[in-house]
Write a protein that holds these residues in place. Structure first.
Motif, mmCIF file in Angstrom:
data_model
loop_
_atom_site.group_PDB
_atom_site.id
_atom_site.type_symbol
_atom_site.label_atom_id
_atom_site.label_comp_id
_atom_site.label_asym_id
_atom_site.label_seq_id
_atom_site.Cartn_x
_atom_site.Cartn_y
_atom_site.Cartn_z
ATOM 1 N N GLY A 68 0.816 -1.209 0.000
ATOM 2 C CA GLY A 68 0.000 0.000 0.000
ATOM 3 C C GLY A 68 0.849 1.258 0.000
ATOM 4 N N MET A 69 1.981 1.228 0.706
ATOM 5 C CA MET A 69 2.866 2.394 0.735
ATOM 6 C C MET A 69 3.424 2.691 -0.650
ATOM 7 N N VAL A 70 3.862 1.655 -1.346
ATOM 8 C CA VAL A 70 4.383 1.840 -2.704
ATOM 9 C C VAL A 70 3.304 2.428 -3.607
ATOM 10 N N ALA A 71 2.072 1.902 -3.483
ATOM 11 C CA ALA A 71 0.959 2.424 -4.285
ATOM 12 C C ALA A 71 0.722 3.897 -3.982
ATOM 13 N N THR A 72 0.774 4.265 -2.697
ATOM 14 C CA THR A 72 0.551 5.655 -2.293
ATOM 15 C C THR A 72 1.583 6.587 -2.915
ATOM 16 N N LEU A 73 2.826 6.135 -2.999
ATOM 17 C CA LEU A 73 3.887 6.965 -3.548
ATOM 18 C C LEU A 73 3.808 7.094 -5.067
ATOM 19 N N LEU A 74 3.198 6.100 -5.722
ATOM 20 C CA LEU A 74 3.177 6.079 -7.183
ATOM 21 C C LEU A 74 1.905 6.647 -7.797
ATOM 22 N N ILE A 75 0.795 6.611 -7.065
ATOM 23 C CA ILE A 75 -0.464 7.091 -7.627
ATOM 24 C C ILE A 75 -0.447 8.614 -7.739
ATOM 25 N N PRO A 76 -1.191 9.172 -8.717
ATOM 26 C CA PRO A 76 -1.204 10.636 -8.896
ATOM 27 C C PRO A 76 -2.120 11.319 -7.895
ATOM 28 N N ASN A 77 -1.932 12.630 -7.741
ATOM 29 C CA ASN A 77 -2.827 13.425 -6.915
ATOM 30 C C ASN A 77 -4.142 13.655 -7.640
ATOM 31 N N SER A 78 -5.143 14.079 -6.885
ATOM 32 C CA SER A 78 -6.431 14.430 -7.470
ATOM 33 C C SER A 78 -6.399 15.880 -7.938
ATOM 34 N N ASP A 79 -6.778 16.117 -9.204
ATOM 35 C CA ASP A 79 -6.846 17.484 -9.710
ATOM 36 C C ASP A 79 -7.842 18.304 -8.917
ATOM 37 N N ARG A 80 -8.944 17.673 -8.572
ATOM 38 C CA ARG A 80 -9.973 18.384 -7.816
ATOM 39 C C ARG A 80 -9.451 18.748 -6.434
ATOM 40 N N GLU A 81 -8.684 17.818 -5.827
ATOM 41 C CA GLU A 81 -8.125 18.096 -4.508
ATOM 42 C C GLU A 81 -7.178 19.288 -4.565
ATOM 43 N N ARG A 82 -6.335 19.364 -5.595
ATOM 44 C CA ARG A 82 -5.391 20.465 -5.706
ATOM 45 C C ARG A 82 -6.118 21.800 -5.888
ATOM 46 N N THR A 83 -7.264 21.772 -6.572
ATOM 47 C CA THR A 83 -8.001 23.001 -6.853
ATOM 48 C C THR A 83 -8.539 23.648 -5.589
ATOM 49 N N ILE A 84 -8.988 22.846 -4.651
ATOM 50 C CA ILE A 84 -9.635 23.411 -3.460
ATOM 51 C C ILE A 84 -8.774 23.285 -2.215
ATOM 52 N N ALA A 85 -7.539 22.820 -2.358
ATOM 53 C CA ALA A 85 -6.701 22.544 -1.182
ATOM 54 C C ALA A 85 -6.524 23.778 -0.302
#
Length: 435
Positions: free
Chosen positions: A196-213
């Protein structure tokens, strides 16, 4: 027919896409600790001579799974120093919860329940607490990141990964326990969290999350706006009633299947090989197929199909009750039942995901999940009582009839289920600015 099968096979490639495959790996990390605090832990406690009463009380240590909505606003609104600036809010909470989960599992393995049962209980509570934080972050990430095309396969991938995690921490851990000390078993399970840690490091961020962060509220200010946004923008009574009715089928079937099979004269070996092993692969197939069908059929049709298959499974158990000890028919029964549970779970996850709003995705989904847990516990108690009062034919007949209200809700409120109300990004930003 051949063309449709080929279309489904071609569609299966979506499971290899970066975000969907990442959700599968996160689902594995989510399913891993589940049995390590339930069935596997119970086997350990029983082997060292802990009383059944005490083992039963360990269910209280799993309370964080039912109460995770209380700290879900942290996942939605509290940045983690340094990590959140590098990974984003949801991925930072994923990584932190996974690191602490691995440490908690190793800590649980070092306890000695025969000498100090309180230490084991506290360590179990910590594992469940860390796992509940991981669940909140994982579900929120899945909902915020996957697009409409990926949402259905993402739900199927979540089910698939969770079940594989349960297989490793259930049968896999018990197999290791036959050759290794429990300390080693739990340490090896802790290393599996690294997937799960490897997956967390490799998956992309959410565009929507970045917009409202930059507009997120403080956690202590978030719970009530999260609840009111749900009450104001969803037909919440219909949703909760639907969850209740939808859970009747799979809870009734899962809860009483082992007592039923034992009473029908099946041996523990037959149950292990057919009901558990074969049934596991059938359920994995159900989640996989369910995710693909969500690409090609409307959500309404997938929900209706899931309920219909659960009703069919109940009828299969009724026939099994007449046939008794028939291993050939048992394979068919368990195949249909587990396939139905996998497909229905994928459809329900997809629907509930559509009912969650940014920036409160973790809190909304945690509320749904907690309500489902309460419903499952209540229905499990009722199923046990009912099984003592009536014959197995009548019991499974009641389960089949009990699925009808869910179909009636789909028919009566089809528009709500076909396209749940979901706020636009502009509306979500307005909520954050004014709440």
């Amino acid at each position: 027919m051949t063309h449709r099968v080929q279309t489904l096979l071609n569609s299966s490639r979506i499971y290899l896409e970066r975000r969907v495959f990442g959700v599968l790996l996160l689902g594995f990390s989510s399913g891993l600790p589940f049995l390590l605090t339930l069935g596997t832990l119970q086997a350990w406690l029983e082997r060292v001579g802990i009383s059944k009463t005490t083992i039963g009380l360990f269910a209280l240590a799993t309370a964080p799974y039912a109460l995770k909505f209380l700290w879900a606003p942290l996942t939605d609104h509290l940045p983690i120093p340094y990590l959140s600036s590098k990974l984003g809010l949801k991925r930072s909470w994923l990584l932190l919860s996974q690191l602490t989960l691995a440490l908690a599992l190793m800590g649980l393995g070092t306890t000695d329940p025969a000498q100090n049962i309180a230490h084991t209980a506290f360590a179990t509570f910590l594992v469940c607490l860390c796992a509940s934080f991981q669940d909140n972050a994982m579900e929120a990430y899945r909902i915020e990141t996957l697009n409409e095309k990926e949402m259905g396969p993402g739900a199927g991938a979540s089910v698939l990964g969770f079940r594989i995690g349960m297989l490793v921490s259930g049968g896999g851990a018990l197999y290791l326990a036959a050759y290794c000390p429990w300390k080693v078993v739990y340490a090896l399970m802790a290393t599996c969290v690294s997937i799960g840690m490897v997956a967390t490091l490799l998956i992309p961020n959410s565009d929507r999350e970045r917009t409202i962060a930059c507009q997120r509220k403080k956690p202590h200010q978030a719970m009530w706006p999260a609840i009111t946004s749900f009450l104001q923008n969803q037909d919440w009574k219909i949703i909760l009633l639907f969850i209740l009715c939808y859970k009747v089928g799979d809870t009734g079937l899962n809860m009483m299947s082992i007592p039923f099979l034992l009473e029908m004269g099946f041996s523990k070996l037959e149950i292990a090989s057919i009901a558990k092993t074969f049934g596991f692969f059938a359920m994995v197939a159900g989640g996989f197929i369910g995710g693909l069908l969500l690409l090609h059929l409307s959500l309404l049709k997938n929900l209706a199909l899931g309920i219909s298959l659960l009703m069919t499974s109940s009828v299969m158990f009724m026939i099994q009750a007449v046939l008794g000890h028939d291993t050939t028919f048992l394979m068919l029964t368990m195949g249909v039942e587990n396939l139905a549970c996998g497909m229905s779970a994928a459809a329900l996850i997809a629907y509930l995901s559509k009912c969650c709003h940014v920036p409160y995705t973790a809190t909304h989904y945690a509320l749904f999940s907690s309500f489902s847990s309460v419903v499952r516990i209540g229905l499990s108690v009722g199923a046990g009582w009912l099984a003592d009062q009536v014959s197995w034919m009548t019991f499974y007949g009641i389960i089949a009839v009990g699925c009808l209200p869910a179909l009636m809700l789909l028919s009566r409120f089809s528009l709500h289920f076909y396209e749940p109300k979901r706020s636009s990004l502009a509306y979500e930003q307005k909520i954050v600015q004014t709440s």
